[in-house]
Structure formats: structure tokens, C-alpha cells
Motif scaffolding. Structure first.
Motif, mmCIF file in Angstrom:
data_model
loop_
_atom_site.group_PDB
_atom_site.id
_atom_site.type_symbol
_atom_site.label_atom_id
_atom_site.label_comp_id
_atom_site.label_asym_id
_atom_site.label_seq_id
_atom_site.Cartn_x
_atom_site.Cartn_y
_atom_site.Cartn_z
ATOM 1 N N VAL A 149 0.965 -1.190 0.230
ATOM 2 C CA VAL A 149 -0.014 0.021 -0.031
ATOM 3 C C VAL A 149 1.007 1.080 0.151
ATOM 4 O O VAL A 149 1.825 1.255 0.770
ATOM 5 N N VAL A 150 0.550 2.232 -0.925
ATOM 6 C CA VAL A 150 1.513 3.353 -0.999
ATOM 7 C C VAL A 150 0.527 4.568 -0.879
ATOM 8 O O VAL A 150 -0.622 4.372 -1.350
ATOM 9 N N SER A 151 0.908 5.689 -0.387
ATOM 10 C CA SER A 151 0.260 6.929 -0.248
ATOM 11 C C SER A 151 0.789 7.775 -1.311
ATOM 12 O O SER A 151 1.904 7.801 -1.384
ATOM 13 N N ALA A 179 10.873 -1.012 -3.170
ATOM 14 C CA ALA A 179 10.415 -1.630 -4.488
ATOM 15 C C ALA A 179 9.085 -1.114 -5.045
ATOM 16 O O ALA A 179 8.956 -0.674 -6.115
ATOM 17 N N ALA A 180 8.017 -0.840 -4.189
ATOM 18 C CA ALA A 180 6.621 -0.252 -4.539
ATOM 19 C C ALA A 180 6.934 1.322 -5.085
ATOM 20 O O ALA A 180 6.405 1.682 -6.054
ATOM 21 N N ALA A 181 7.828 1.746 -4.353
ATOM 22 C CA ALA A 181 7.953 3.257 -4.624
ATOM 23 C C ALA A 181 8.553 3.441 -5.849
ATOM 24 O O ALA A 181 8.229 4.317 -6.769
ATOM 25 N N GLU A 182 9.599 2.342 -6.191
ATOM 26 C CA GLU A 182 10.342 2.515 -7.622
ATOM 27 C C GLU A 182 9.202 2.218 -8.735
ATOM 28 O O GLU A 182 9.211 2.716 -9.858
ATOM 29 N N ILE A 198 9.880 14.089 -7.896
ATOM 30 C CA ILE A 198 9.335 13.010 -6.962
ATOM 31 C C ILE A 198 9.768 13.417 -5.563
ATOM 32 O O ILE A 198 10.964 13.417 -5.340
ATOM 33 N N ILE A 199 8.903 13.546 -4.608
ATOM 34 C CA ILE A 199 9.249 13.367 -3.125
ATOM 35 C C ILE A 199 9.121 12.217 -2.589
ATOM 36 O O ILE A 199 7.762 11.940 -2.346
ATOM 37 N N LEU A 200 10.004 11.400 -2.051
ATOM 38 C CA LEU A 200 9.869 10.000 -1.420
ATOM 39 C C LEU A 200 9.781 10.351 0.321
ATOM 40 O O LEU A 200 10.636 10.961 0.661
ATOM 41 N N MET A 201 8.720 9.580 0.602
ATOM 42 C CA MET A 201 8.802 9.800 2.093
ATOM 43 C C MET A 201 8.010 8.391 2.606
ATOM 44 O O MET A 201 7.437 7.749 2.152
#
Ligand code: NAD
Length: 449
Positions: A149-151, A179-182, A198-201
Motif C-alpha cells: 500500500v502506497v500513499s 520496490a513499490a516506490a520504484e 518526486i518526493i519520497l517519504m
């Protein structure tokens, strides 16, 4: 990439069409059969500039399709975006039932690894709740299927949604699994060719970012509305004050216009939801509460101003007021929490007759406003003004900017203009023969000049 969008409303339809425009294969799913049937027949159920063109192009190029069938939708995608309603409960907290129901539906139909991406605005902790719902459904099926699950909160603005979606300022990806973020980065790769936005957190911070952004924007509006009120009392002109402070690069001009208060499907409910979140942790969110209070007061300002004006002239009961604009802002047909609703309700209660016109939102407004003999639905702004004692501008549609006031003034019974969006030059309006009353600016009264 094969993408499913669950919820084909303002966010879902625009996001789905834009993903298809970038070359992905997109299925948009909704439980509203009428909406899906319209889309299948090439009818766009909402007004959003530029949307029809990209929807039609991507349908014809077979990258965009629509369904009400979860089985078909889930099997046709690797990544499922949730773009579902997250309305307020009576206590102001956010109702995530739609999200939970959709998560369970996906879990019932998935046969292999899925990434479930939350695009809706949801309280902090919802990603974990979605994961729990999916796990529970899989357990009922006695299946162990991997998922993440990704937000990925959405920041588009209605009225400019297609542009915002195709050229976002930033893309927030909250993921606890790299991996999901990628995979999300890959989905958005076409949007960031020249500039990595893209801002990853982590998921909790991503969920919070959306609320904090909306609270900041709403705070600027409420701040300016309060400053406007003070300006009015002391005889200053908020239009000048706005330029004076906006020119400070630390402050800027955006979201700094005084008016009849913010509305729409996001700010009001999101501020209430953030207040609720803060309270649940034991905090007392004084500033957030003030943003909401000022806005609720502001929504009543124009109708109160009209009452005061007519109190000195025999009362508002039986007066005819032309209302220009109903949607919560221009370039949308969205009437959710529009300030015009409070305005119309207040004036109906005081016995005014209302001649309403909005370029696109009248079909939606008719569904919400009471079926009252005091209301007349009009063809255009000229028709609305015909025989009116006053005009009230509620939404700053472009077509109202350069209207020819001469014939309008002639066909009116009265001569008052209440500008809820400060669209005109006060002195010019007085010269054109209006008693011109706007927000935070000294009144220009022609009738006693
Ligand atoms: N509208 C905006 O400008 C905007 C901008 C940013 C974020 N958001 C957020 O995005 C979310 C969606 O907003 P919206 O304005 O697009 O809402 P919307 O009401 O326009 O669309 C939601 C859609 O979901 C459908 N739906 C409900 N339950 C369903 C289910 N179980 N399965 C499939 N479809 C279902 C509804 O029929 C509707 O068509 C909200 O959380 C909102 O706060 C909205």
C-alpha cells in the motif's frame, strides 16, 4: 503499465485520463452505473477544461476504458489507485468507509501481487488501515497474496486539473517498501523527464503532507478575509494592502484574495478532518479552528452586507437579487460546500427573490438548492440582472469581467452591486451608476453622490 483507477470522479477521471495520455493502459472503475454508462457513450460527467479532449482521444486509442466490474478492473491492472470520496462525518472527522470498501473489493478479486495506491485525502494511518482490510479479506479467502500500500496524495486544482495533473509541482510518494516506490516512480517517469519532482517519504508523512498543504492554503484565505474585514472597518483598501504585502517574496500573492470564503470538496472537510486528527491525539488545534471559524463567518458576510444595505432602504424582503456565479470557484461545475449555498439560503430566509445564473454549474445547483418559488433560473448574466434591485457576484467567471454594464444598469430596477470577489474598480462602478460594495474596500455609493 496497467493501471486501475477505483472511483471515477473529479480526481479519478482526470488522473486516469492523464495516465492514459502518458501511454499507460488505464481502466477507470466506478460503482455509479449512470456515470460509467455516460463515459462509455462519450459523455463527460463533469466540467473540467481540456478533459473531454484527452478522454476521447485515449478511448479511441484504446488506452482508456471504463467499467463497473471489480473482477474485470482488478484483473486488468498491476497497480490500483483509490480516488474515492473521503467526506466529513457529523463530528468533522474523515469518513474512510469508501476507501475500506474498495480495498476489500480489490482483495476479493486479486489473484496476484498488487500495489494499492491511495490518491484520496485520508487521515494519517489510513495506508495501514487499507493493508489491514486487504489482509482480512485475503484471510477469509484463505489466500496469501503479496501486496503493498502506497500513499500518493493528489494536489490537482479543479478548473485547472488536467494541467496540474500533466505538469504537477511535485509528486509525493509515501511508501514503506522501496520496490513499490520504484514502481510508482516508473508510472510517473513521463512526468519528470526534465525535472525530478518526486518526493519520497514514509506513508504517514505523505498522508500528513496533503492535509498540511490544504491547511496552509486555507489559512492564507482566512487570514486575508480577516484582514479585509479590518480594512473595511478602518477605511483601508484591502486590494492595495494585498499588493503591498504580496510583493514580499516571503509572502507572495497566491491564495491571498479576499472573498466570500473558501468552499469546494477539499478545504472545508480537510480542515475539519485535521482538527479531528489533532484532537484525537489530545492536542487543541487553535489555529486550524480559527481558519474554519473565519471561513464560516466569511460565507455569511455578503448576505449580511446586503441585509444591512436594504435595512436602510425598506428591507430585503421582496427585493430581487441577481446572483452571478454559483460554483465554489470558476471553471468547475462543482457545487460542494460552495459559499453560494449559504448565501442563497440566507437570502431566501429573509424573503428575497433570487435570479440565479452560472455558466456551467446550474444543473448541479438545481439538485442541491431548494425548489423555491423565490428562485428563478436565468439564461445569462443579463437575464439575471433584468428587473433586479441588486447584483451579487459570487464566482469570478471570466465572462463576468468585462461585461457591458450600461445595458445591465438600464434594465435593473435598483442599482446596488455586491462584489464578493473584488472583480471591478470601485470608482469605475460608481461612475457607471452603481452603489458598489465589495470585500475590504470602502463602499462607493452612487445613489447619494
Ligand atoms: N476534487 C478535488 O479537487 C480533489 C483534489 C485533491 C484531492 N481530492 C481528494 O480525492 C478524493 C476523491 O475526490 P473527488 O472530488 O474525485 O470525489 P468524487 O466524489 O468526485 O468521486 C469519487 C467517485 O468514487 C465513486 N465511488 C464511491 N464508492 C466507490 C466504490 N466502492 N468503488 C468504486 N467507486 C466508488 C463515486 O461514485 C464517485 O464517482 C477525495 O479524498 C478528495 O478529498 C480531491
Amino acid at each position: 503499465m496497467r493501471i486501475l483507477i477505483v472511483g471515477t470522479g473529479y480526481v479519478g477521471l482526470v488522473t486516469g485520463a492523464c495516465f492514459a495520455e502518458m501511454g499507460h493502459t488505464v481502466t477507470c472503475l466506478d460503482i455509479d452505473e449512470e456515470k460509467i454508462s455516460k463515459l462509455l457513450n462519450g459523455v463527460i460527467p463533469i466540467y473540467e477544461p481540456g478533459l473531454e479532449e484527452i478522454v476521447k482521444r485515449n478511448i479511441s486509442q484504446k488506452r482508456l476504458r471504463f467499467t463497473t466490474d471489480y473482477n474485470l478492473g482488478v484483473s486488468s491492472a498491476d497497480v490500483c489507485f483509490l480516488a474515492l470520496p473521503t467526506p466529513s462525518r457529523d463530528d468533522g472527522s474523515c469518513n474512510i468507509e469508501y476507501i475500506e470498501t474498495a480495498a476489500r473489493q480489490i482483495a476479493k478479486h486479486m489473484t496476484g501481487y498488487k500495489i494499492i495506491v491511495n490518491k484520496s485525502t485520508v487521515p494519517v494511518g489510513t495506508a495501514a488501515r487499507v493493508a489491514q482490510c486487504v489482509r482480512e479479506e485475503l484471510k477469509k479467502r484463505e489466500e496469501e497474496i503479496p501486496f503493498d500500500v502506497v500513499s500518493n496524495p493528489e494536489f490537482l486544482k479543479e478548473g485547472a486539473a488536467v494541467q496540474d495533473c500533466l505538469k504537477p509541482d511535485r509528486i509525493i510518494i509515501g511508501a514503506d517498501n522501496r520496490a513499490a516506490a520504484e514502481v510508482l516512480r516508473e508510472i510517473y517517469s513521463a512526468y519528470i523527464i526534465n525535472h525530478d519532482k518526486i518526493i519520497l517519504m514514509d506513508t504517514l508523512s505523505a498522508e500528513m503532507t496533503k492535509y498540511a498543504a490544504n491547511a496552509m492554503l486555507a489559512a492564507r484565505i482566512s487570514f486575508m478575509n480577516e484582514i479585509a474585514e479590518i480594512c473595511k472597518q478602518v477605511g483601508a483598501n484591502v486590494n492595495e494592502v494585498r499588493k503591498g504585502i504580496g510583493s514580499d517574496t516571503r509572502i507572495g500573492y497566491s491564495f491571498f484574495y479576499p472573498g466570500v470564503g473558501y468552499g469546494g470538496s477539499c478545504f472545508p472537510k480537510d480542515i475539519r478532518a485535521l482538527i479531528s486528527t489533532a484532537q484525537q491525539t489530545g492536542l487543541q488545534p487553535l489555529m486550524l479552528q480559527a481558519i474554519d471559524d473565519v471561513n464560516n463567518r466569511q460565507k455569511k458576510l455578503l448576505s449580511q452586507t446586503i441585509s444591512r444595505y436594504f435595512d436602510e432602504r425598506g428591507g430585503v424582503n421582496g427585493r430581487t437579487i441577481a446572483v452571478w456565479g454559483l460554483s465554489f470557484k470558476p471553471d468547475t461545475d462543482d457545487m460542494r460546500e460552495a459559499p453560494s449555498l449559504t448565501f442563497v439560503e440566507d437570502l431566501l430566509r429573509q424573503g428575497a427573490r433570487l435570479r440565479l445564473f452560472d455558466p456551467v454549474s446550474m444543473p448541479n445547483a438545481k439538485k442541491i438548492l431548494p425548489n423555491s418559488p423565490q428562485i428563478t433560473w436565468c439564461q445569462d448574466e443579463f437575464d439575471a440582472a433584468s428587473g433586479a434591485d441588486a447584483i451579487a457576484l459570487l464566482t469570478e467567471w471570466k465572462q463576468f469581467r468585462l461585461v457591458d454594464f450600461k445595458p445591465i444598469r438600464t434594465q435593473m430596477k435598483g442599482f446596488a452591486f455586491f462584489d464578493g470577489r473584488n472583480q471591478y474598480r470601485p470608482h469605475d462602478m460608481k461612475i457607471k451608476g452603481f452603489d458598489y460594495i465589495s470585500i475590504g474596500v470602502p463602499d462607493q455609493i452612487a445613489s447619494t453622490a
